[in-house]
Enzyme design. Sequence first.
Site, PDB file in Angstrom:
ATOM      1  CE  LYS A 298      -3.272   2.480   3.010  1.00 31.32           C
ATOM      2  NZ  LYS A 298      -3.940   2.438   4.326  1.00 31.32           N
ATOM      3  CE  LYS A 310      -6.984   9.265   7.353  1.00 34.63           C
ATOM      4  NZ  LYS A 310      -7.444   8.196   8.247  1.00 34.63           N
ATOM      5  CG  ASP A 321      -2.132   5.273   4.906  1.00 36.33           C
ATOM      6  OD1 ASP A 321      -1.876   4.230   5.525  1.00 36.33           O
ATOM      7  OD2 ASP A 321      -3.282   5.594   4.574  1.00 36.33           O
ATOM      8  CG  ASP A 381     -10.164   7.395   6.222  1.00 32.99           C
ATOM      9  OD1 ASP A 381      -9.104   7.506   5.561  1.00 32.99           O
ATOM     10  OD2 ASP A 381     -10.205   7.572   7.451  1.00 32.99           O
ATOM     11  CD  GLU A 383      -6.830   5.300   2.065  1.00 27.67           C
ATOM     12  OE1 GLU A 383      -5.722   5.021   2.546  1.00 27.67           O
ATOM     13  OE2 GLU A 383      -7.828   5.565   2.757  1.00 27.67           O
ATOM     14  NE  ARG A 385     -10.611  -1.638   3.485  1.00 28.08           N
ATOM     15  CZ  ARG A 385     -11.186  -1.832   4.654  1.00 28.08           C
ATOM     16  NH1 ARG A 385     -12.308  -2.546   4.716  1.00 28.08           N
ATOM     17  NH2 ARG A 385     -10.672  -1.345   5.761  1.00 28.08           N
TER      18      ARG A 385
END
Length: 551
Positions: A298, A310, A321, A381, A383, A385
């Site tokens: 990811k 958020k 992330d 949020d 996102e 996956r």
Amino acid sequence: MALIKSLFVLAIVWLSDKASAQRKDSPHRWSCPDRRALDYSPPDVIATDTVKDERFDAVVVITDSTENLKGNLELLKIPVQTYTEVDSAADSSAVLIVTDAVPSGRLIWSPTGPLYRDYDDVRRFAEAATAGLDRAVQAGSRKPLLVRPPGGPFNTSTMVATLAALEYLYMPLELREAGEEPKVDFMGVWYQDVSTGWKELNQTLNIETGRIVARDIAGTDPERMSPPKVETYVREVFRDSGVEMAVISDVDTLTRDYPLLAAVNRAANAVSRHKARLIYLEYTGSGEITETLFLVGKGITFDTGGATIKTGTRMIGMSRDKSGAAGVAGFMKVLSLEKPKHLRVVAGMPVVRNSIGEESYVVDEVLTSRAGVRVRVGNTDAEGRMVMADVLCRMKEMALHAVNPQLIVVATLTKHAVSTGGKHYTIILDNGPAKEKKTAESVQAAGDKYGDPFEISTIRREDYESHKAQSMYEHITQLGANPSVRGHQGPAAFLIMASGLDNHGKNSSHPLRYTHLDIAGSARMPPKQVPAGVPVVALAGRYVLDQDAGH
């Protein structure tokens, strides 16, 4: 060649292997062969078998007992024992001992504490190495020597201690680019036998090079490491490495072949410096291939939450992330240096910014994945996956024709992984075929051995059932009902379903092993900490250092 053509739209960069030819230093001094191309290398490290070596200005001793000071380390025993008799802090803290037993006069005693309790593990050496090196640097050392005397229950402790010391010395990319001075000029590592210790030191530094790549990508701010700049960095890292690299950035191609990823990219696509990149890397060993790994990491360069925005301070740290893609790139770097002959590894790095704007994908959209699965969006949020599902599907397609395939996803996915596994542990889950081969157990064993720990979890029927369609419009929902109940297991089930891997379970005609790594706890998300570079060490231990394991 058909495989490459199907994967990539852009030209393929074929890279020749020149790394070994560039190692011209003495056999006991290591310098990254790629230093001239990009400064992502560890400090220079020297192997030695004596604490009397005058090149060093401090000696840092890491052990649990002075009784381990034997042979040519015997001369350190009396100074340490004399000091510990008058300072009880030396039982638990790194202390500076002034003595003429070493040329510099600086001896750092950094005890591990007990090692034989049920809950003690090799990380005691990592913690002691970090504390000891920090004390040496505080004392003014620029050329410290790390000494781990023989003895004790962990035969990988020197490697683990050295990795910890190198992590302490890591300079973030921004500081290197600004010309900041490194913490030391070089470091030494003591080995009882330098000729045999050299191999371990070389492996250690190759792994650390991979971790630096992972930290650079994961920790660098979202503009300096935006998707196009991740591509630029990765191209430099794998130049002349033997790893094939190609990138898909064309929006029409992404929309057609990776529709879930393209949906997340929609809002970012309006800004050229934020446009998505899908990076593929491929390594093929020179010998008989006995195992093929397909990795998906990811790579969300910044996560606003999208339309499900958020709020408050929840965006802080969201440039981390991308740690899954960073870890995958770091592991591929290790492969390019270690060159295991038995492995073929294909890595996919979907590097995307989850922006917010008029083009944002939104809740209630129904999108059809590459596998033909209609997905109803429940939360923008979630996102991670989404950007990985179609890439995993492509990996599944390749795995059907590969030798002994194993699919692995690496991602910072859920807070639930932190609350259940803690802040230092990666959660690992197997599907049915992977569980039969004990994949999670073998990776966990490697992580325990090399100080990169994992907790094994299980994908249950509720995780699949919670993602089932809630109406006739979709096949599955992106965010299952009550996600907080089984929060870290649900995304694993979703990825299996959205990619079509649920058709390749243990009782299918063509079972495929799938293992899911949630590194939200172990990656160190808050910006105050340097990224951990997980799971580079564990994967390198399992598939490179311990290459006979599982074969």
